[in-house]
Design an enzyme around this catalytic site. Structure first.
Site, PDB file in Angstrom:
ATOM      1  N   CYS A   1     -11.012  11.073  10.521  1.00 50.33           N
ATOM      2  CA  CYS A   1     -11.868   9.975   9.854  1.00 50.33           C
ATOM      3  C   CYS A   1     -13.338  10.465   9.497  1.00 50.33           C
ATOM      4  O   CYS A   1     -13.348  11.773   9.343  1.00 50.33           O
ATOM      5  CB  CYS A   1     -12.016   9.066  11.235  1.00 50.33           C
ATOM      6  SG  CYS A   1     -13.272   9.790  12.408  1.00 50.33           S
TER       7      CYS A   1
ATOM      8  N   CYS B   1      10.183  11.820  -0.032  1.00 48.91           N
ATOM      9  CA  CYS B   1       9.750  10.698  -0.904  1.00 48.91           C
ATOM     10  C   CYS B   1      10.985   9.973  -1.366  1.00 48.91           C
ATOM     11  O   CYS B   1      11.216   8.597  -1.501  1.00 48.91           O
ATOM     12  CB  CYS B   1       8.837  10.895  -1.999  1.00 48.91           C
ATOM     13  SG  CYS B   1       8.286   9.832  -3.154  1.00 48.91           S
TER      14      CYS B   1
ATOM     15  N   CYS C   1       8.588   6.814  -0.231  1.00 46.30           N
ATOM     16  CA  CYS C   1       8.232   5.949  -1.294  1.00 46.30           C
ATOM     17  C   CYS C   1       9.497   5.272  -2.018  1.00 46.30           C
ATOM     18  O   CYS C   1       9.227   3.989  -2.132  1.00 46.30           O
ATOM     19  CB  CYS C   1       7.782   6.891  -2.348  1.00 46.30           C
ATOM     20  SG  CYS C   1       6.799   8.646  -1.769  1.00 46.30           S
TER      21      CYS C   1
ATOM     22  N   CYS D   1     -14.531 -13.328 -21.649  1.00 47.69           N
ATOM     23  CA  CYS D   1     -14.587 -12.169 -22.530  1.00 47.69           C
ATOM     24  C   CYS D   1     -16.137 -11.887 -22.862  1.00 47.69           C
ATOM     25  O   CYS D   1     -16.209 -10.803 -23.709  1.00 47.69           O
ATOM     26  CB  CYS D   1     -13.930 -12.510 -23.908  1.00 47.69           C
ATOM     27  SG  CYS D   1     -11.972 -12.711 -23.412  1.00 47.69           S
TER      28      CYS D   1
END
Length: 543
Positions: free
Chosen positions: A3, A112, A117, A541
């Site tokens: 951590c 993976c 994954c 925008c």
């Protein structure tokens, strides 16, 4: 280290050593501390300081290895493991004109493509489609989710896995057959750069790259020997869908699979030890994701202390303490999603002088070199982040350094990450807490998705964008996004952080760029604008 607090403790401990001038842990996931010190500082004093703080440290090799002279061993490079990191190392060796062997005792392709994954993301997408069929947000549309054919779903997942394994691993290796030899067997290391297989064959190598990966960890709870729990591997290969599921853990794998099962009709309960799910992320992100999961009927409990597990009347029972009270949770299945355990059992690392951390992961320097200068390691088996794209990048770097004597380093200063829940979680850079701990004059902003036109048009405003900036330089230090397809947004933020480090790119530069209207990534610009403006007062925008 597990951590941000661990990283700070290590930094503080090393700063107390006389002669140390500066210390930085580049993220606790790196497993490294980089420091500058007087030449006469004893390495043993540094190791002892870290040990007194409750951690374990091993000095990294200070010199790169010499270039390999071709043909002096059976192979110039032996790579152990055919996952993303191992493949990248073998391919790079071939590209450089060296002879490599790649050894695999299990299924070609590593985690993976086979059990990580690829299978998880296709099941997550399937669950999302099913969920939307019964829970979309548009008026006038009548759709129904009419049931799950679990065997067909798993079969289609397996077909995708098999196709990608063949196309991206088996066939790719075959295309490099002039320089790369695939050897089947379980390997162990012996002094003198020898690799011994379980059938007795022995090969010599000038250099070695370990890329054996990791497997799901299983907590040693009382009663665990009598209970058949699921892991991320076995959960995606079940013969039938469970009616109920307890998920132990509250980070990426736990949340992704937990939500997928819930959306397909399983009653899901998540038990997380920390006070929040995904505790290394911004608290606002974690709290909002918790609300989204709960809104889908998933029970989320945090601050959980697991006590025991047993089987009773055909159900699995988890005993836990929450808020000082003992509670019993019952379900047909229990999924253990509490981290990874390195695949180093067979390797004989101690015999060849390769050091590991307190959890058994191989320690490497920024060149991917272990404490044995002839042996490199990459991927999940190391202390580096457990991400396939990190493993692949490290594999190429390790092979280049090992074979040519170069000193290329793996730069993790800007590392984008994605959790594939819905909404997705994506992050890059440092958090607000990390920035303050490093002494930055911090500015933050949070933009709820209700201000992002794309989210409004899609009628999905679950989520937010949080940006962390340095007030002095006006550089973006970190970004976290909770939104549908947040993973498609985060790379733009990653580039802003990277260009800030390299070229002084600022928040003003980001807001001055043109972003396509009605895209999710426009939320990044809108969030940046909130440092100076009230976006509620902006027209569509308008900057």
């Amino acid at each position: 280290m597990t951590c941000d607090g661990c990283a700070r403790h290590v930094e503080d401990a090393l700063r107390q050593v006389p002669g140390v001038e500066a210390v930085q842990v580049p993220g606790w996931q790196s497993g490294q501390a980089v420091l500058s010190a007087d030449p006469d500082v004893d390495e043993s004093a540094l190791v002892q300081a870290v040990a007194q703080a409750g951690y374990r440290a091993v000095p990294a090799p200070s010199e790169p290895s010499a270039p390999v002279q071709k043909g002096e061993a059976d192979f110039d490079l032996i790579v152990i493991g055919t996952g993303g990191g191992g493949m990248a190392a073998a391919i790079r060796a071939a590209e450089l004109g060296f002879r490599a062997a790649i050894i695999e005792g299990g299924t070609i392709g590593g985690t993976c493509v086979n059990i990580g994954c690829v299978p998880s993301k296709t099941l997550i997408r399937a669950a999302a489609v099913y969920h939307q069929a019964g829970h979309h947000r548009f008026a006038g549309l009548r759709t129904r989710a009419e049931g799950v054919d679990w065997p067909a779903l798993i079969r289609q997942k397996d077909e995708l896995v098999a196709s990608l394994r063949q196309g991206k691993y088996v066939d790719v290796l075959a295309s490099y057959s002039d320089n790369v030899t695939l050897i089947r067997g379980w390997a162990s290391l012996k002094p003198g750069n020898r690799v011994v297989l379980d059938d007795g064959r022995v090969f010599s190598a000038a250099k070695i790259v370990i890329a054996t990966g990791a497997r799901p960890a299983v907590l040693p709870l009382p009663g665990i020997d009598q209970v058949d729990v699921l892991t991320s591997t076995t959960a995606m290969s079940l013969d039938k869908q469970p009616q109920s599921l307890i998920v132990l853990g509250g980070r990426a794998v736990a949340l992704e699979l937990g939500q997928a099962f819930a959306r397909l009709g399983t009653q899901v309960t998540i038990l997380q030890r920390s006070e929040r799910i995904i505790p290394s992320y911004e608290p606002e992100i974690a709290d909002t994701l918790t609300e989204a999961l709960q809104a889908e009927g998933i029970a989320v409990h945090t601050g959980v202390s697991l006590q025991a597990i047993r089987v009773e009347n055909g159900q699995k029972v988890v005993t836990a303490e929450i808020g000082g009270q003992t509670r019993q949770f019952r379900a047909e299945q229990v999924l253990m999603a509490v981290g990874r355990t390195p695949n180093t059992d067979r390797l004989g690392l101690e015999e060849v002088g390769v050091a590991v951390d307190e959890r058994g992961f191989i320690q490497v320097n920024d060149r991917q070199q272990t404490t044995n200068p002839d042996i490199y390691a990459v991927g999940d088996v190391t202390t580096r982040p457990k991400l396939v794209y990190v493993a692949a990048a490290a594999g190429g770097i390790a092979a280049t350094n090992a074979l040519t004597g170069q000193s290329q380093s793996l730069d993790l200063a800007v590392l984008p990450e994605v959790i594939f829940t819905d909404p997705q979680v994506a992050r890059v850079g440092i958090t607000e807490a990390e920035a303050r701990a490093r002494g930055y004059n911090v500015r933050t902003t949070i933009l709820p998705l209700e201000y992002v036109p794309r989210a409004l048009a899609a009628r999905d405003t679950r989520g937010l964008v949080k940006l962390v900036a340095d007030a002095g330089s006006n550089r973006l230090l970190g970004a976290q996004v909770l939104a549908a397809e947040a993973g498609e947004v985060i790379q733009t933020a990653a580039m802003a952080v990277r260009f800030g480090l390299q070229f002084g790119f600022t928040i003003d530069d980001l807001t001055g760029m043109l972003f396509p209207y009605l895209t999710q990534v426009e939320g990044l610009k809108l969030a940046a604008q909130t440092f100076e403006k009230d976006v509620a007062q902006l027209s569509c925008c308008a900057g």
